[in-house]
Design a protein around this motif. Sequence first.
Motif, PDB file in Angstrom:
ATOM      1  N   VAL A   1       3.779  26.029 -12.883  1.00 51.30           N
ATOM      2  CA  VAL A   1       4.446  25.128 -11.941  1.00 51.30           C
ATOM      3  C   VAL A   1       3.435  24.140 -11.366  1.00 51.30           C
ATOM      4  O   VAL A   1       2.336  24.529 -10.947  1.00 51.30           O
TER       5      VAL A   1
ATOM      6  N   ARG B   1       2.409  31.549  -5.693  1.00 55.44           N
ATOM      7  CA  ARG B   1       2.567  31.685  -7.155  1.00 55.44           C
ATOM      8  C   ARG B   1       3.279  32.990  -7.484  1.00 55.44           C
ATOM      9  O   ARG B   1       4.212  33.038  -8.274  1.00 55.44           O
TER      10      ARG B   1
ATOM     11  N   ALA C   1       5.541  32.342 -11.109  1.00 49.96           N
ATOM     12  CA  ALA C   1       4.956  31.468 -12.132  1.00 49.96           C
ATOM     13  C   ALA C   1       3.659  32.059 -12.678  1.00 49.96           C
ATOM     14  O   ALA C   1       3.021  32.882 -12.020  1.00 49.96           O
TER      15      ALA C   1
ATOM     16  N   LEU D   1       0.094  27.978 -10.628  1.00 46.71           N
ATOM     17  CA  LEU D   1       0.683  27.025  -9.681  1.00 46.71           C
ATOM     18  C   LEU D   1      -0.394  26.039  -9.258  1.00 46.71           C
ATOM     19  O   LEU D   1      -1.503  26.444  -8.914  1.00 46.71           O
TER      20      LEU D   1
END
Length: 499
Positions: A392, A426, A431, A434
């Motif tokens: 991300v 994160r 994810a 991040l």
Amino acid sequence: MNDARRSISISPRGDAFRDECGVAAVFGHPEAAKMVYLALYALQHRGQEAAGIVSVEDEKMRRHAGTGHVAEIFREEALQALGGTHSIGHVRYSTAGESSRDNAQPLVMSHRRGPLAVAHNGNLVNAQEIRRRLERVGSIFRSTSDTEVLLHLVARSRAEGLPEALCEAIREIRGAYSLVICDQRRVIAVRDPHGFRPLSLGRLEQGRPVLASETCAFDLMGARFERDIEPGEVLVIGPDSEESSLFPLPKQQPHPCIFEYVYFSRPDSRVFGRSVGDIRRALGAQLASEHPAEADLVVPVPDSGVAAAIGYARGAGLPFDFGLVRNHYVGRTFIEPSQSIRHFGVKVKLNPVRSLMAGRRVVLVDDSLVRGTTMHKIVTMVKDAGAREVHVRISCPPTVSPCYYGVDTPRSEELIAANATIAEIREYIGADSLGYLSLDGMHRAVGGEIGEFCAACYTGDYPLAPTDFGRDASQDEFGGSGPEDLRQPGGGAMEETSG
Ligand code: AMP
């Protein structure tokens, strides 16, 4: 709730929070209200809760306002009734004041100079303080809107003309305000000395002036952009089409809102002298240089992350594709089956394209994480669609402080970055990595110095003390004239309909 189905509310963008407002005005046009309607249509992204238009015909002011979207509120009939050659309008998502029809704008009041209408984008930081002072000497407010304070100050001024009374009122208020105002003969545009919110002047054919929060409104109206209203400027248009600029306050260092570039404004607008789309692509490219990822595909979170994702993909030399498809016809409420569907709120708006995601390492780009709840759901969805890794990337720094100047960000307690480390965020969103854009990098992409913009949501440095929200309001007595009830429309000069 009934036992078979339940209805949930979903805001059109983001799960739980709200935008600011947009304003527009037209002077000297035979179909002024229709032109303002077009402008509001183009500014719909700035507020979807309520909208209103005021027009003036033969010195008679008419208003039509309602809750919902512009297209629902203004039917042909309502627009036909809004005759006259000058008009102002507003789209709203409440930032100060409750979200009720009473707070729909333009606000209209009548006073000894006749009827007066105002549409406001921004948020005053000392409205509560002034309101308390005025109430102590008898003023009666009919809404909870901070904008009504301005109308009271104008009405109480002893100055003869409206422009002079307005200049007096402006000396009392502090905060963010891009205003369009009209009385029986004039349209007036005002921008606060910090220039927090945008406001531009354009021209229709034959040089007729138009005003709008963003230039995308001019494109739909067939107007050409002329210039931004300057921070601290009061531009008076009329009565005989003459235009004059006043600067009633000492000059200050302007602080336009950087979040207009990050999220608010449309990418096809020119805001604060720069193209929003170009800036978003530059934010994405900068993000790619700060946070590269070993990945196969760059996917935007539509619509807010699209331009930044294009910039990221170009900067990183990675393929770009629309791995998430957005349903553009989502209304404001949905009926969900009683057996509730996981992450229904996000799913109804976004759907992953499995053939693009399956087995891929995906970079997901969005403009901001606020509470983090949307991204948590999206990452889950993308992984369920078969993505091997999800990285991300956010095209602004962590949002750590609320806004007091017209953007409805939640309180600090609800801002994920104010309460968690990057590693914790994160983990929460699920994810594989991040990365947020740095504060320096954001300014570099925007093409400005740190301190040139208001970036308080990322730094907590507020260019203007938020009096109403922080320290105790001043106890000074208001030295105005006696009590005055401004609620009554005056002398049959005002008419109101609602949609
Ligand atoms: P959240 O779930 O609270 O983290 O919301 C993040 C999403 O809201 C992102 O997709 C942003 O594009 C969007 N967003 C950011 N700021 C705003 C705002 N002021 N109003 C509405 N949506 C926003």
